[in-house]
Motif scaffolding. Structure first.
Motif, PDB file in Angstrom:
ATOM      1  N   LEU A  66       6.690   6.617 -20.542  1.00  0.00           N
ATOM      2  CA  LEU A  66       7.999   6.404 -19.685  1.00  0.00           C
ATOM      3  C   LEU A  66       9.103   5.880 -20.816  1.00  0.00           C
ATOM      4  N   THR A  67      10.201   6.205 -20.530  1.00  0.00           N
ATOM      5  CA  THR A  67      11.486   5.827 -21.115  1.00  0.00           C
ATOM      6  C   THR A  67      11.468   4.329 -21.014  1.00  0.00           C
ATOM      7  N   THR A 100      10.714  11.942 -15.908  1.00  0.00           N
ATOM      8  CA  THR A 100      10.889  13.164 -15.350  1.00  0.00           C
ATOM      9  C   THR A 100      12.578  13.488 -15.199  1.00  0.00           C
ATOM     10  N   SER A 101      13.337  12.529 -15.791  1.00  0.00           N
ATOM     11  CA  SER A 101      14.709  12.705 -15.789  1.00  0.00           C
ATOM     12  C   SER A 101      15.197  12.021 -16.832  1.00  0.00           C
ATOM     13  N   ALA A 102      16.374  12.713 -17.390  1.00  0.00           N
ATOM     14  CA  ALA A 102      17.258  11.748 -18.296  1.00  0.00           C
ATOM     15  C   ALA A 102      17.944  10.506 -17.754  1.00  0.00           C
ATOM     16  N   ASN A 103      18.083  10.715 -16.377  1.00  0.00           N
ATOM     17  CA  ASN A 103      19.053   9.566 -15.765  1.00  0.00           C
ATOM     18  C   ASN A 103      17.738   8.670 -15.126  1.00  0.00           C
ATOM     19  N   GLU A 104      17.914   7.679 -15.425  1.00  0.00           N
ATOM     20  CA  GLU A 104      16.895   6.390 -15.586  1.00  0.00           C
ATOM     21  C   GLU A 104      16.809   6.043 -13.859  1.00  0.00           C
ATOM     22  N   TYR A 105      17.612   6.242 -12.959  1.00  0.00           N
ATOM     23  CA  TYR A 105      17.648   6.008 -11.502  1.00  0.00           C
ATOM     24  C   TYR A 105      17.042   7.106 -10.985  1.00  0.00           C
ATOM     25  N   ILE A 106      17.183   8.303 -11.152  1.00  0.00           N
ATOM     26  CA  ILE A 106      16.678   9.542 -10.863  1.00  0.00           C
ATOM     27  C   ILE A 106      15.111   9.530 -11.109  1.00  0.00           C
ATOM     28  N   ASP A 107      14.805   8.960 -12.345  1.00  0.00           N
ATOM     29  CA  ASP A 107      13.719   9.070 -12.845  1.00  0.00           C
ATOM     30  C   ASP A 107      12.688   8.043 -12.083  1.00  0.00           C
ATOM     31  N   ARG A 125      10.282   0.006 -16.091  1.00  0.00           N
ATOM     32  CA  ARG A 125       9.158   0.818 -16.675  1.00  0.00           C
ATOM     33  C   ARG A 125       7.915   0.089 -16.380  1.00  0.00           C
ATOM     34  N   LEU A 126       7.789  -1.513 -16.906  1.00  0.00           N
ATOM     35  CA  LEU A 126       6.424  -1.984 -16.669  1.00  0.00           C
ATOM     36  C   LEU A 126       6.102  -2.241 -15.096  1.00  0.00           C
ATOM     37  N   PRO A 127       7.283  -2.747 -14.565  1.00  0.00           N
ATOM     38  CA  PRO A 127       6.614  -2.899 -12.987  1.00  0.00           C
ATOM     39  C   PRO A 127       6.307  -1.590 -12.470  1.00  0.00           C
ATOM     40  N   MET A 128       6.881  -0.437 -12.603  1.00  0.00           N
ATOM     41  CA  MET A 128       6.504   0.833 -12.121  1.00  0.00           C
ATOM     42  C   MET A 128       4.847   1.358 -12.647  1.00  0.00           C
TER      43      MET A 128
END
Length: 273
Positions: free
Chosen positions: A161-162, A76-83, A167-170
């Motif tokens: 997901l990027t 949902t965001s290009a910023n991985e931490y916001i995502d 990614r995998l834990p999420m």
């Protein structure tokens, strides 16, 4: 022969569970009906209506339903931490729905164990969950492929997901959140409250299964039908065993394999499209 006949009769018409009384007071019955309406509206009811609109919209687009693509887990965001923060918020909402379902059953006066809700799963729950995952997941994949071939289902991407360290834990957390929200609310909560209104086991089972199918219609007719079947199997298992954890475990296993497996092997799974 009589024993087999009795088992079939129990499977088709399970007895009402002991310990869940039908509410006869008109004021309390009205309150239960209002509660169900509000809860479903705030959770999966509106999702079902939105999914139905998505299905209609896809059918009207060039290429029809089969020409569309749906991603279940999207960045949902290009910023991985916001995502990451947004993904965690989405998962938190799912766990909150599960907690709300458990709380409302508790407040209803029904002992939680009567609704199949215990503090933690047992080894038997784990075994049943694995069996349910295999029994639903494998035929479900076959139904998806058939629906795709008939142009009745959109192409479903379990993960878009990027590629990040989380990614995998999420994806695993999302799988568990989805399963907890759906099984505790759509099965344990809804069937228990409908029992209190005097609904028959078959009628409450059908309501639960149709609700589950409705909010998956965005995937196409195959997704909706497949989830109705899943709802019938899971709901009947719940009614016969009074266990909710196997449903949560089985659902979580199906989603984890789909989400994580696709994320790792998507370049080798072109046959799924």
């Amino acid at each position: 022969m009589a024993a087999v006949t009795d088992r079939i009769h129990t499977l088709l018409r399970p007895p009402r569970p002991v310990g869940i009384e039908v509410v006869t007071d008109p004021v309390r019955r009205r309150a239960i009906g209002i509660e169900i309406a509000i809860v479903l509206t705030l959770t999966f009811g509106l999702s079902g209506a939105s999914s139905a609109l998505s299905l209609l919209e896809d059918a009207l687009r060039p290429g029809g339903i089969g020409g569309q693509t749906v991603a279940l887990n999207q960045s949902t965001s290009a910023n991985e931490y916001i995502d990451l923060a947004r993904q965690l918020l989405s998962a938190t909402r799912l766990f909150a729905i599960a907690a709300l379902a458990v709380y409302l059953v508790y407040r209803s006066g029904v002992a939680l164990h009567r609704a199949g809700i215990t503090r933690r799963p047992t080894r038997i729950d784990l075994a049943w969950g694995a069996g349910l995952a295999a029994g639903i997941g494998i035929p479900g994949l076959g139904l998806y492929l058939v629906a795709r071939a008939l142009n009745f289902n959109a192409q479903v991407l379990p993960s878009d997901l990027t590629e990040t360290w989380w990614r995998l834990p999420m994806l695993v957390v999302s799988a568990i959140g989805n399963s907890a929200a759906e099984e505790f609310l759509v099965v344990a909560y809804l069937i228990t409250r409908l029992r209190q209104l005097g609904w028959s086991e078959n009628r409450s089972l059908l309501a639960s299964a149709l609700l589950r199918g409705s909010y998956h219609l965005y995937q196409g007719l195959g997704g909706g039908l497949g989830n109705v079947v899943m709802g019938l199997v899971y709901g009947r298992f719940f009614q016969l065993t009074r266990r909710t954890w196997p449903l949560v475990i089985g659902h979580a296993l199906i989603d984890t394999v789909a989400f994580v497996g696709y994320a790792l092997l998507r370049d080798h799974l072109t046959w799924l499209t």
